[in-house]
Design an enzyme around this catalytic site. Structure first.
Site, PDB file in Angstrom:
ATOM      1  N   ASP A 230      -5.102  17.523 -38.701  1.00 15.71           N
ATOM      2  CA  ASP A 230      -5.127  16.039 -38.684  1.00 15.71           C
ATOM      3  C   ASP A 230      -5.727  15.966 -37.027  1.00 15.71           C
ATOM      4  O   ASP A 230      -6.094  16.656 -36.362  1.00 15.71           O
ATOM      5  CB  ASP A 230      -3.712  15.790 -38.788  1.00 15.71           C
ATOM      6  CG  ASP A 230      -2.792  15.995 -37.626  1.00 15.71           C
ATOM      7  OD1 ASP A 230      -3.223  16.740 -36.941  1.00 15.71           O
ATOM      8  OD2 ASP A 230      -1.673  15.533 -37.718  1.00 15.71           O
TER       9      ASP A 230
ATOM     10  N   ASP B 143      -4.264  13.527 -33.703  1.00 14.97           N
ATOM     11  CA  ASP B 143      -3.090  12.793 -33.185  1.00 14.97           C
ATOM     12  C   ASP B 143      -3.526  11.897 -32.085  1.00 14.97           C
ATOM     13  O   ASP B 143      -4.442  12.400 -31.323  1.00 14.97           O
ATOM     14  CB  ASP B 143      -2.063  13.646 -32.820  1.00 14.97           C
ATOM     15  CG  ASP B 143      -1.696  14.875 -33.734  1.00 14.97           C
ATOM     16  OD1 ASP B 143      -1.113  14.642 -34.719  1.00 14.97           O
ATOM     17  OD2 ASP B 143      -2.477  15.902 -33.644  1.00 14.97           O
TER      18      ASP B 143
ATOM     19  N   ASP C  43      -2.339  10.666 -37.098  1.00 17.73           N
ATOM     20  CA  ASP C  43      -1.160  10.360 -36.661  1.00 17.73           C
ATOM     21  C   ASP C  43      -1.166   9.491 -35.412  1.00 17.73           C
ATOM     22  O   ASP C  43      -2.152   9.914 -34.410  1.00 17.73           O
ATOM     23  CB  ASP C  43      -0.309  11.654 -36.321  1.00 17.73           C
ATOM     24  CG  ASP C  43       0.192  12.263 -37.680  1.00 17.73           C
ATOM     25  OD1 ASP C  43       0.311  11.961 -38.716  1.00 17.73           O
ATOM     26  OD2 ASP C  43       0.620  13.681 -37.508  1.00 17.73           O
TER      27      ASP C  43
HETATM   28  P1  ATP Z   1      -3.036  20.693 -35.872  1.00 15.08           P
HETATM   29  O1  ATP Z   1      -4.689  20.987 -35.288  1.00 15.08           O
HETATM   30  O2  ATP Z   1      -2.880  21.838 -36.888  1.00 15.08           O
HETATM   31  O3  ATP Z   1      -2.760  19.351 -36.189  1.00 15.08           O
HETATM   32  P2  ATP Z   1      -1.167  20.257 -33.795  1.00 15.08           P
HETATM   33  O4  ATP Z   1      -0.741  21.092 -32.815  1.00 15.08           O
HETATM   34  O5  ATP Z   1      -2.022  18.863 -33.521  1.00 15.08           O
HETATM   35  O6  ATP Z   1      -1.978  21.347 -34.873  1.00 15.08           O
HETATM   36  P3  ATP Z   1       0.445  18.668 -35.323  1.00 15.08           P
HETATM   37  O7  ATP Z   1       1.380  18.840 -36.621  1.00 15.08           O
HETATM   38  O8  ATP Z   1      -0.449  17.770 -35.472  1.00 15.08           O
HETATM   39  O9  ATP Z   1      -0.048  19.957 -34.899  1.00 15.08           O
HETATM   40  O10 ATP Z   1       1.783  18.202 -34.143  1.00 15.08           O
HETATM   41  C1  ATP Z   1       1.689  17.866 -32.957  1.00 15.08           C
HETATM   42  C2  ATP Z   1       2.657  17.382 -32.312  1.00 15.08           C
HETATM   43  O11 ATP Z   1       3.058  16.054 -32.745  1.00 15.08           O
HETATM   44  C3  ATP Z   1       3.960  18.257 -32.681  1.00 15.08           C
HETATM   45  O12 ATP Z   1       4.090  19.205 -31.628  1.00 15.08           O
HETATM   46  C4  ATP Z   1       4.915  17.114 -32.257  1.00 15.08           C
HETATM   47  O13 ATP Z   1       5.483  17.007 -31.130  1.00 15.08           O
HETATM   48  C5  ATP Z   1       4.440  15.806 -32.660  1.00 15.08           C
HETATM   49  N1  ATP Z   1       4.816  15.402 -33.921  1.00 15.08           N
HETATM   50  C6  ATP Z   1       4.216  15.642 -35.359  1.00 15.08           C
HETATM   51  N2  ATP Z   1       4.929  15.293 -36.227  1.00 15.08           N
HETATM   52  C7  ATP Z   1       6.014  14.358 -35.791  1.00 15.08           C
HETATM   53  C8  ATP Z   1       6.662  13.409 -36.255  1.00 15.08           C
HETATM   54  N3  ATP Z   1       6.814  13.307 -37.441  1.00 15.08           N
HETATM   55  N4  ATP Z   1       7.701  12.883 -35.283  1.00 15.08           N
HETATM   56  C9  ATP Z   1       7.631  13.127 -34.130  1.00 15.08           C
HETATM   57  N5  ATP Z   1       6.602  13.839 -33.753  1.00 15.08           N
HETATM   58  C10 ATP Z   1       5.647  14.450 -34.334  1.00 15.08           C
HETATM   59 MN    MN Z   2      -2.346  17.640 -34.817  1.00 17.26          MN
HETATM   60 MN    MN Z   3       0.029  15.543 -36.246  1.00 15.15          MN
END
Ligand code: ATP
Ligand code: MN
Ligand code: MN
Length: 370
Positions: free
Chosen positions: A205, A207, A295
């Site tokens: 995703d 963020d 997100d």
């Molecule tokens: P990817 O590249 O697979 O997306 P990523 O490290 O960006 O890997 P994510 O699942 O997007 O992983 O999450 C990044 C961070 O966002 C998490 O470590 C967490 O702190 C925060 N996060 C994700 N989902 C939530 C949520 N529902 N509520 C609060 N914080 C969240």
């Molecule tokens: Mn992510």
């Molecule tokens: Mn995320």
């Protein structure tokens, strides 16, 4: 030590926040195996071994060299007996039979398939499996199963959102969000976070953190952004969660707690024409767009640094919280840092402030791929 271990292994910390971990993984053959073992324990509700394998993988990811003999692993932290056995197997045979057994296990395969759907966690996957369901068509044909909105959109956009998002696509989404945010609030602050901030080439995703310099206006900004995306016709799915943030509350004791700021989990429609370098698949060639998971989180500006550090993610962030609690008698989460000895909150405007409060060397985002 022999010359095959350039770094003295005794200097590797048990905490990921005291290690530098880039996206270059020199021990992928071992860490992939550990990830499978961690996941299979997660599916069996065995939190302890699951965490142990995740920590072991994280330690190996930080090494600037490849493990070539069992001897060097003896001085590394977080490698238990089981992890050592797996490493030994791989060193000897080039693969782990235990891992191969898991990978060929039907239950593991089906739970892995079900949890790959947006909105389906291990609990739901397990429930479906116990009911005898073995495929997506089984699930979709089962009249007694009620899918929530998130799961419905997860199935609807499955092909698109199970495919990795590229850096160019993340960049294109950044432009779209940037335009929306600044049309609403010209001095708004928008920051890319998550895996792409850590320098990853692909993600599941994208963020972002959005906030405003005016304290208290941040939640309204997020809802306005959502409305704008809707009017642009690119909002395919939106789950909005209003803020439940209470600044008088102490940071959570739980290592993996979610935060309380206003946030939303979206699926957006991204036109190929908006992406530098263009298309990935033949199907998109005809269609001209793909769905992407996005997100957005919207903290008050005085909490921006905590949220940025938290949402930059990976084991790094989990271990920061563990380090704070175990080594400093402090509580850290996405909202705040609290010193239990002094009984006071410690303010921060940058990530560097937080590292300094914790007495840690600053580690750049691209060194946090723990
Ligand atoms: P990817 O590249 O697979 O997306 P990523 O490290 O960006 O890997 P994510 O699942 O997007 O992983 O999450 C990044 C961070 O966002 C998490 O470590 C967490 O702190 C925060 N996060 C994700 N989902 C939530 C949520 N529902 N509520 C609060 N914080 C969240
Ligand atoms: Mn992510
Ligand atoms: Mn995320």
């Amino acid at each position: 030590y022999t010359s095959t271990t350039p770094t003295p292994v005794s200097t590797v910390s048990q905490y990921a926040c005291q290690r530098r971990t880039t996206t270059q993984n020199n021990n992928k053959i071992f860490t992939d195996a550990f990830e499978v073992l961690a996941e299979s324990h997660e599916f069996n509700d065995m939190e302890g071994p699951c965490l142990a394998f995740r920590r072991a993988a994280s330690v190996l990811k930080s090494l600037p060299w490849t493990v070539q003999n069992l001897r060097v692993t003896e001085d590394l932290p977080c490698l238990g007996e089981h992890s050592m056995c797996v490493i030994e197997e791989i060193l000897q045979h080039g693969r782990s039979f235990e891992v191969e057994k898991i990978l060929s296990d039907e239950r593991y395969q089906i739970l892995k398939l079900f949890t790959s759907v947006f909105g389906v966690g291990p609990k739901t996957a397990e429930k479906w499996y116990r009911r005898g369901l073995r495929s997506f068509s089984d699930v979709l044909a089962e009249p007694s199963i009620h899918l929530n909105r998130m799961q419905q959109s997860g199935f609807l956009h499955y092909g698109d959102i199970s495919r990795a998002v590229s850096k160019a696509e993340a960049q294109a989404l950044g432009n779209i969000i940037d335009e929306a945010v600044h049309a609403i609030t010209p001095d708004a602050i928008l920051t890319l976070t998550g895996g792409f901030r850590r320098g990853k080439d692909f993600g599941h995703d994208v963020d972002f953190i959005v906030t405003t310099p005016q304290l208290g206006k941040e939640e309204r900004l997020l809802t306005s952004v959502i409305d704008r995306l809707k009017h642009q016709g690119i909002l395919l799915y939106c789950e909005y969660q209003a803020s439940t943030f209470d600044e008088s509350k102490l940071p959570s004791h739980r290592f993996e707690a979610m935060d309380h700021f206003a946030k939303c989990f979206l699926i957006l429609r991204l036109e190929d024409s908006q992406v530098d370098g263009g298309l990935q698949t033949a199907e998109e060639d005809r269609r001209g767009w793909r769905a992407v998971r996005v997100d957005l989180v919207s903290p008050p500006v005085d909490r921006y640094a905590f949220t940025l550090l938290g949402w930059s993610g990976s084991r790094f962030e989990r271990d920061l919280r563990r380090f704070a609690r175990m080594e400093r008698r402090m509580l850290l989460d996405n909202h705040a840092l609290y010193d239990k000895t002094k009984k006071e909150f410690l303010a921060a405007t940058t990530e560097k402030d937080i590292f300094a409060h914790l007495g840690l060397e600053y580690i750049e985002p691209w060194q946090r791929n723990a």
